[in-house]
Design a protein around this motif. Sequence first.
Motif, PDB file in Angstrom:
ATOM      1  N   UNK A 181       0.875  -1.209   0.078  1.00  0.00           N
ATOM      2  CA  UNK A 181       0.143   0.039   0.115  1.00  0.00           C
ATOM      3  C   UNK A 181       0.903   1.081   0.030  1.00  0.00           C
ATOM      4  N   UNK A 182       1.674   1.412   0.693  1.00  0.00           N
ATOM      5  CA  UNK A 182       2.833   2.460   0.880  1.00  0.00           C
ATOM      6  C   UNK A 182       3.693   2.518  -0.090  1.00  0.00           C
ATOM      7  N   UNK A 183       4.187   1.286  -0.784  1.00  0.00           N
ATOM      8  CA  UNK A 183       4.630   1.320  -2.070  1.00  0.00           C
ATOM      9  C   UNK A 183       3.952   2.061  -2.997  1.00  0.00           C
ATOM     10  N   UNK A 184       2.803   1.577  -3.222  1.00  0.00           N
ATOM     11  CA  UNK A 184       1.996   2.279  -4.324  1.00  0.00           C
ATOM     12  C   UNK A 184       2.069   3.798  -4.247  1.00  0.00           C
ATOM     13  N   UNK A 185       2.153   4.484  -2.902  1.00  0.00           N
ATOM     14  CA  UNK A 185       2.321   5.904  -2.927  1.00  0.00           C
ATOM     15  C   UNK A 185       3.689   6.156  -2.613  1.00  0.00           C
ATOM     16  N   UNK A 186       4.671   5.601  -3.123  1.00  0.00           N
ATOM     17  CA  UNK A 186       6.106   6.139  -3.285  1.00  0.00           C
ATOM     18  C   UNK A 186       6.904   5.964  -2.150  1.00  0.00           C
ATOM     19  N   UNK A 187       6.367   5.279  -0.983  1.00  0.00           N
ATOM     20  CA  UNK A 187       7.026   5.233   0.174  1.00  0.00           C
ATOM     21  C   UNK A 187       7.701   3.907   0.616  1.00  0.00           C
ATOM     22  N   UNK A 188       8.924   3.532   0.411  1.00  0.00           N
ATOM     23  CA  UNK A 188       9.497   2.262   0.555  1.00  0.00           C
ATOM     24  C   UNK A 188       9.637   1.807   2.116  1.00  0.00           C
ATOM     25  N   UNK A 189       8.758   0.791   2.240  1.00  0.00           N
ATOM     26  CA  UNK A 189       8.906   0.180   3.721  1.00  0.00           C
ATOM     27  C   UNK A 189       9.599  -1.082   3.642  1.00  0.00           C
ATOM     28  N   UNK A 190      10.748  -1.098   4.401  1.00  0.00           N
ATOM     29  CA  UNK A 190      11.751  -2.363   4.286  1.00  0.00           C
ATOM     30  C   UNK A 190      11.633  -3.124   5.706  1.00  0.00           C
ATOM     31  N   UNK A 191      11.192  -4.086   5.713  1.00  0.00           N
ATOM     32  CA  UNK A 191      11.261  -4.873   7.212  1.00  0.00           C
ATOM     33  C   UNK A 191      12.451  -5.753   7.260  1.00  0.00           C
ATOM     34  N   UNK A 192      12.816  -5.656   8.426  1.00  0.00           N
ATOM     35  CA  UNK A 192      13.817  -6.353   8.853  1.00  0.00           C
ATOM     36  C   UNK A 192      13.694  -7.480  10.153  1.00  0.00           C
ATOM     37  N   UNK A 193      14.759  -8.226  10.762  1.00  0.00           N
ATOM     38  CA  UNK A 193      14.521  -9.006  11.655  1.00  0.00           C
ATOM     39  C   UNK A 193      15.760  -9.164  12.724  1.00  0.00           C
ATOM     40  N   UNK A 194      15.684  -9.288  13.620  1.00  0.00           N
ATOM     41  CA  UNK A 194      16.851  -9.313  14.622  1.00  0.00           C
ATOM     42  C   UNK A 194      16.469  -9.305  15.869  1.00  0.00           C
ATOM     43  N   UNK A 195      17.433  -9.583  17.153  1.00  0.00           N
ATOM     44  CA  UNK A 195      17.131  -9.471  18.240  1.00  0.00           C
ATOM     45  C   UNK A 195      18.203  -8.730  19.293  1.00  0.00           C
ATOM     46  N   UNK A 196      17.884  -8.431  20.308  1.00  0.00           N
ATOM     47  CA  UNK A 196      18.867  -7.901  21.196  1.00  0.00           C
ATOM     48  C   UNK A 196      20.176  -8.517  21.259  1.00  0.00           C
ATOM     49  N   UNK A 197      20.077  -9.917  21.053  1.00  0.00           N
ATOM     50  CA  UNK A 197      21.392 -11.092  21.365  1.00  0.00           C
ATOM     51  C   UNK A 197      22.200 -10.796  19.635  1.00  0.00           C
ATOM     52  N   UNK A 198      21.461 -10.233  18.903  1.00  0.00           N
ATOM     53  CA  UNK A 198      22.264  -9.907  17.593  1.00  0.00           C
ATOM     54  C   UNK A 198      22.709  -8.809  17.266  1.00  0.00           C
ATOM     55  N   UNK A 199      22.438  -7.793  18.060  1.00  0.00           N
ATOM     56  CA  UNK A 199      22.944  -6.231  18.001  1.00  0.00           C
ATOM     57  C   UNK A 199      22.167  -5.254  17.134  1.00  0.00           C
ATOM     58  N   UNK A 200      20.906  -5.279  16.622  1.00  0.00           N
ATOM     59  CA  UNK A 200      20.378  -6.473  16.289  1.00  0.00           C
ATOM     60  C   UNK A 200      19.880  -6.943  15.311  1.00  0.00           C
ATOM     61  N   UNK A 201      20.465  -6.518  14.060  1.00  0.00           N
ATOM     62  CA  UNK A 201      20.107  -6.675  12.654  1.00  0.00           C
ATOM     63  C   UNK A 201      20.638  -8.049  12.213  1.00  0.00           C
ATOM     64  N   UNK A 202      19.910  -8.824  11.878  1.00  0.00           N
ATOM     65  CA  UNK A 202      20.115  -9.965  11.356  1.00  0.00           C
ATOM     66  C   UNK A 202      19.975 -10.138   9.640  1.00  0.00           C
TER      67      UNK A 202
END
Length: 626
Positions: free
Chosen positions: A383-404
């Motif tokens: 939906x937001x991509x159609x409006x020209x706003x790029x939404x990038x989901x990520x994943x991580x934990x405190x134990x991984x600093x966090x971004x995996x």
Amino acid sequence: MSIKTAKAPPDGGRLELGRTIPSLLDEAVRSRPNPRAFNQRDGRGGWRTWSTADLAREAEALALGLRHAGLERGDRVALFTHSDMSFVVADMAALIAGLVVVPVYLTHTERAIRHILAESGSRAVLVSDRPLLERMAGLAADLEGVRLLGVSDDGALAGFEAGPAWAGRRVASYAALEAEGAELRAREPDRVDRYKRELEATGLATIIYTSGTTGTPKGVMLSHQNLTSNAIASITSLPRFRPGPDETVLSFLPLSHIFARTLQYANMWYGSSVHYGTPESVRHDLTEVRPTFMAAVPRVLEKSWERMQAVGDELTGLKRSLYRRALRFAQGYDVTAPRGGLAGVERRFLDRLVFAKWREALGGRLNMIIVGGAALRAELVNVLGAAGIEVLQGFGLTETSPVMTFNRPGRNRPGTVGEPIVGTEVGVSPEGEILARGPHVMLGYFERPEETAAAIDEDGWFHTGDLGRLDDDGYLSVTGRLKYLFKLSTGKYVMPQPLTDRLEADALVDTAIVVGSGQKYCTALVFLSHDALLERYGRIDASVLGEPRLEAELKRAIAVANEDMPHWSTVKHAAVVTDQLTMEDGSVTPKLSVRREAVVQRYQHVLDALYGQAAAPAGALFVTLD
């Protein structure tokens, strides 16, 4: 053990090892100085600004002041602050001084705060203002190990009495400590450089106590290199994110949480212009700050989407028709396959008349939103991509600093959490558990060697406890938590996360918990959204459960959640309540994660009624699918 693995894609960012956190600030001062690097509200309707050099100067003076006050290298310093410059300055000062930072959530219970201060052995606590000063003076009054209480607000000490328990201990402002540090620097100009030379990239920088959905908070030990390698790898994975002051960042997530804190280091190193807000001020800040970039949790985007839909409901005539057309187009849009031809013409038409207004409501310049912390519906990305706003989901934990992992611009796959960052190896075990290894993995749990050994195996794999799958292109999807998987009495296994995600996608549902362990079928405990109830029915008490239309809406929501699920993994009955889950009653963690076991235990009598094992209690609506 056969593990399916994936690594970063080509041109997936830059891996730098051997860096300390203060070295990132030093590089920014030398190579990317920004006169408006850090900004926070001044309480008078304007903004107070710090340059990159201002932060370095204040942090170095405070570092000297903290050491002059009796703190030694390796001592722990707790930060009990708002997510603004009172955190940023204190954090950098403590790290320069060779101290170990222990951030404390403002929303932690008193019991949890005292546990963190005592177990970590914190010798100082730094706070933002008078209310936090008074609160901490009471909480730490009998913790003799805490020898210093510092406050950022210069006026907070006027008329303040810490009480007899603080006799022989010190209460001081940042300004007083910085002044002492400046005097010390005048006598010993090389002392700060000496502190920095003593730092080791692999040395302990911080202990972050995870709030946990069960049990007592435990401390995650992260090194300088854990955090710097993660910050650099993440920010350099965004080719359209420009170094220097032209990127305007809105920061409103808690800096005591690893997600916002690592991004803070990345933005500082890149020389970005950061404005600090709060979750409550986001809507106003977006239009005033006009950011080009921000990080968010899914709920922020979900509320924005709900407001977009509500705006359309209030329009009439041609405007309503046009708005509905834009919503239908956005809901059918796919960021992985942008359409040309007539669809491209329609998108440009709708962009001028509708989507441009959506962007304007978000400040008009927002190009990119990084999302983490919970599952994000693919619909919102599209939906937001159609409006020209790029939404990038990520994943991580405190134990991984966090971004995996996270999705990159031009390589975005909604419904996944993207590809690994550079230097990180991500795997999925035969049992479906997500694993990770690399320079981002924690040193261990503070004073919990057995738990550390259980979490990090002999091959260096960190076991996340999350379930997922890797596709052939190296994209990771998270499917649930290993500990939440349950088996029905029929022998079939159920992963409840897909069902709860679908239920919570409905605006009426605030929280859903799916259960069924040892039973013949699945049921759900549904907590209604007070915002949605007020908007639709004008009230939030239990009397609203008698509304016939409400039951029909909930049946539709459950039916949608059940679509395409295996028949044994569908919700047959649901109990619906208007109660709210809160941190105060122990149902929700400071990160707003639901403590599932605690909620199930509290509502066991309701769940028993769903399975015919007890009489139906008052104050709940029981919904059965036809």
